[in-house]
Design a protein around this motif. Sequence first.
Motif, PDB file in Angstrom:
ATOM      1  N   LEU A  75      29.128  48.949  52.780  1.00 12.24           N
ATOM      2  CA  LEU A  75      30.382  49.484  53.321  1.00 12.24           C
ATOM      3  C   LEU A  75      30.574  50.957  52.987  1.00 12.24           C
ATOM      4  O   LEU A  75      31.532  51.581  53.437  1.00 12.24           O
ATOM      5  N   GLY A  76      29.679  51.509  52.175  1.00 14.12           N
ATOM      6  CA  GLY A  76      29.758  52.919  51.828  1.00 14.12           C
ATOM      7  C   GLY A  76      30.543  53.214  50.574  1.00 14.12           C
ATOM      8  O   GLY A  76      30.879  54.366  50.307  1.00 14.12           O
ATOM      9  N   LEU A  77      30.846  52.204  49.778  1.00 13.31           N
ATOM     10  CA  LEU A  77      31.559  52.428  48.526  1.00 13.31           C
ATOM     11  C   LEU A  77      30.578  52.932  47.470  1.00 13.31           C
ATOM     12  O   LEU A  77      29.410  52.547  47.466  1.00 13.31           O
ATOM     13  N   SER A  78      31.062  53.776  46.601  1.00 11.91           N
ATOM     14  CA  SER A  78      30.222  54.253  45.499  1.00 11.91           C
ATOM     15  C   SER A  78      30.154  53.175  44.416  1.00 11.91           C
ATOM     16  O   SER A  78      31.006  52.275  44.365  1.00 11.91           O
ATOM     17  N   LEU A  79      29.170  53.294  43.542  1.00  8.37           N
ATOM     18  CA  LEU A  79      29.065  52.327  42.449  1.00  8.37           C
ATOM     19  C   LEU A  79      30.266  52.437  41.509  1.00  8.37           C
ATOM     20  O   LEU A  79      30.703  51.432  40.945  1.00  8.37           O
ATOM     21  N   SER A  80      30.824  53.635  41.381  1.00  7.26           N
ATOM     22  CA  SER A  80      32.004  53.771  40.511  1.00  7.26           C
ATOM     23  C   SER A  80      33.206  53.063  41.136  1.00  7.26           C
ATOM     24  O   SER A  80      34.036  52.490  40.417  1.00  7.26           O
ATOM     25  N   GLU A  81      33.311  53.065  42.463  1.00  8.08           N
ATOM     26  CA  GLU A  81      34.391  52.330  43.124  1.00  8.08           C
ATOM     27  C   GLU A  81      34.200  50.819  42.946  1.00  8.08           C
ATOM     28  O   GLU A  81      35.155  50.093  42.697  1.00  8.08           O
ATOM     29  N   VAL A  82      32.962  50.365  43.071  1.00  2.35           N
ATOM     30  CA  VAL A  82      32.672  48.944  42.852  1.00  2.35           C
ATOM     31  C   VAL A  82      32.995  48.581  41.405  1.00  2.35           C
ATOM     32  O   VAL A  82      33.632  47.555  41.138  1.00  2.35           O
ATOM     33  N   ALA A  83      32.592  49.429  40.467  1.00  2.00           N
ATOM     34  CA  ALA A  83      32.858  49.169  39.042  1.00  2.00           C
ATOM     35  C   ALA A  83      34.356  49.109  38.767  1.00  2.00           C
ATOM     36  O   ALA A  83      34.818  48.253  38.008  1.00  2.00           O
ATOM     37  N   ALA A  84      35.119  49.998  39.387  1.00  6.29           N
ATOM     38  CA  ALA A  84      36.575  50.000  39.189  1.00  6.29           C
ATOM     39  C   ALA A  84      37.187  48.693  39.682  1.00  6.29           C
ATOM     40  O   ALA A  84      38.091  48.146  39.043  1.00  6.29           O
ATOM     41  N   MET A  85      36.686  48.181  40.780  1.00  4.02           N
ATOM     42  CA  MET A  85      37.204  46.899  41.289  1.00  4.02           C
ATOM     43  C   MET A  85      36.820  45.754  40.361  1.00  4.02           C
ATOM     44  O   MET A  85      37.616  44.849  40.143  1.00  4.02           O
ATOM     45  N   PHE A  86      35.618  45.803  39.813  1.00  3.72           N
ATOM     46  CA  PHE A  86      35.211  44.776  38.849  1.00  3.72           C
ATOM     47  C   PHE A  86      36.120  44.805  37.625  1.00  3.72           C
ATOM     48  O   PHE A  86      36.557  43.767  37.136  1.00  3.72           O
ATOM     49  N   GLU A  87      36.407  46.007  37.121  1.00  4.00           N
ATOM     50  CA  GLU A  87      37.267  46.135  35.952  1.00  4.00           C
ATOM     51  C   GLU A  87      38.661  45.604  36.246  1.00  4.00           C
ATOM     52  O   GLU A  87      39.259  44.917  35.423  1.00  4.00           O
ATOM     53  N   LEU A  88      39.166  45.947  37.403  1.00  2.00           N
ATOM     54  CA  LEU A  88      40.490  45.476  37.799  1.00  2.00           C
ATOM     55  C   LEU A  88      40.500  43.956  37.903  1.00  2.00           C
ATOM     56  O   LEU A  88      41.417  43.297  37.434  1.00  2.00           O
ATOM     57  N   TYR A  89      39.461  43.403  38.493  1.00  2.00           N
ATOM     58  CA  TYR A  89      39.366  41.952  38.644  1.00  2.00           C
ATOM     59  C   TYR A  89      39.282  41.268  37.284  1.00  2.00           C
ATOM     60  O   TYR A  89      39.938  40.263  37.042  1.00  2.00           O
ATOM     61  N   ASP A  90      38.479  41.847  36.381  1.00  2.75           N
ATOM     62  CA  ASP A  90      38.309  41.256  35.053  1.00  2.75           C
ATOM     63  C   ASP A  90      39.594  41.277  34.234  1.00  2.75           C
ATOM     64  O   ASP A  90      39.830  40.394  33.421  1.00  2.75           O
ATOM     65  N   SER A  91      40.433  42.292  34.459  1.00  8.96           N
ATOM     66  CA  SER A  91      41.638  42.420  33.658  1.00  8.96           C
ATOM     67  C   SER A  91      42.882  41.825  34.321  1.00  8.96           C
ATOM     68  O   SER A  91      43.900  41.622  33.657  1.00  8.96           O
ATOM     69  N   ALA A  92      42.816  41.571  35.617  1.00  6.85           N
ATOM     70  CA  ALA A  92      43.997  41.103  36.351  1.00  6.85           C
ATOM     71  C   ALA A  92      44.187  39.593  36.201  1.00  6.85           C
ATOM     72  O   ALA A  92      43.230  38.845  36.143  1.00  6.85           O
ATOM     73  N   ARG A  93      45.436  39.193  36.168  1.00  6.29           N
ATOM     74  CA  ARG A  93      45.753  37.760  36.133  1.00  6.29           C
ATOM     75  C   ARG A  93      45.700  37.158  37.528  1.00  6.29           C
ATOM     76  O   ARG A  93      45.535  35.971  37.684  1.00  6.29           O
ATOM     77  N   ASP A  94      45.902  37.987  38.533  1.00  5.78           N
ATOM     78  CA  ASP A  94      45.727  37.516  39.904  1.00  5.78           C
ATOM     79  C   ASP A  94      44.887  38.549  40.652  1.00  5.78           C
ATOM     80  O   ASP A  94      44.611  39.627  40.138  1.00  5.78           O
ATOM     81  N   GLU A  95      44.497  38.247  41.840  1.00  8.45           N
ATOM     82  CA  GLU A  95      43.582  39.119  42.561  1.00  8.45           C
ATOM     83  C   GLU A  95      44.286  40.118  43.468  1.00  8.45           C
ATOM     84  O   GLU A  95      43.633  40.931  44.110  1.00  8.45           O
ATOM     85  N   LYS A  96      45.621  40.129  43.498  1.00  8.90           N
ATOM     86  CA  LYS A  96      46.335  41.034  44.394  1.00  8.90           C
ATOM     87  C   LYS A  96      46.046  42.509  44.111  1.00  8.90           C
ATOM     88  O   LYS A  96      45.789  43.269  45.050  1.00  8.90           O
ATOM     89  N   PRO A  97      46.066  42.959  42.849  1.00  9.75           N
ATOM     90  CA  PRO A  97      45.755  44.379  42.609  1.00  9.75           C
ATOM     91  C   PRO A  97      44.337  44.742  43.059  1.00  9.75           C
ATOM     92  O   PRO A  97      44.119  45.811  43.627  1.00  9.75           O
ATOM     93  N   GLN A  98      43.385  43.849  42.832  1.00  8.87           N
ATOM     94  CA  GLN A  98      42.010  44.104  43.244  1.00  8.87           C
ATOM     95  C   GLN A  98      41.925  44.201  44.764  1.00  8.87           C
ATOM     96  O   GLN A  98      41.275  45.096  45.302  1.00  8.87           O
ATOM     97  N   LEU A  99      42.592  43.290  45.460  1.00  5.93           N
ATOM     98  CA  LEU A  99      42.560  43.313  46.920  1.00  5.93           C
ATOM     99  C   LEU A  99      43.247  44.563  47.473  1.00  5.93           C
ATOM    100  O   LEU A  99      42.777  45.144  48.452  1.00  5.93           O
TER     101      LEU A  99
END
Length: 148
Positions: A70-94
């Motif tokens: 999709l053209g995302l950088s690895l740092s953008e993917v990493a940021a989403m992983f971090e958000l997902y790992d720390s979030a109680r729900d997936e809304k912020p990640q989405l």
Amino acid sequence: MLLRNMSTAPGYHEETYSISDLAHEFDVTPRAIRFYEDQGLLAPQRAGSRRIYAKRDYVRLKLILRGKRLGLSLSEVAAMFELYDSARDEKPQLAQFLAALAERREQLERQRADIDEMLGEIAVFEAQSRKILAGDRRAGRKNGQLKR
């Protein structure tokens, strides 16, 4: 070769994968997988010098490759992983994923507009060049665009 490890719970089997399993499954090189590991995106277990990837790593690799497509950088993917790992729900990640996709869409639309403009210019120069080759040398000079 799909590895299966036994958990401490009776009857529970956790799917695990070797680096060559993942490389084959996703058509990437083991070097690429090690790179993603070095970037902190994958975290395999170790058995001596062997890497053992869990289902979580499998899913993450799938998401990394989808993000790259999709053209995302690895740092953008990493940021989403971090958000997902720390979030109680997936809304912020989405929400973050949607924002990244919207930004990527805008970039691609700008590129498409630039490409369309360049293709239009190429078409004009092709038409003028064809007329000149066909013997109508005045066609190119009349507009002052092509000079011999």
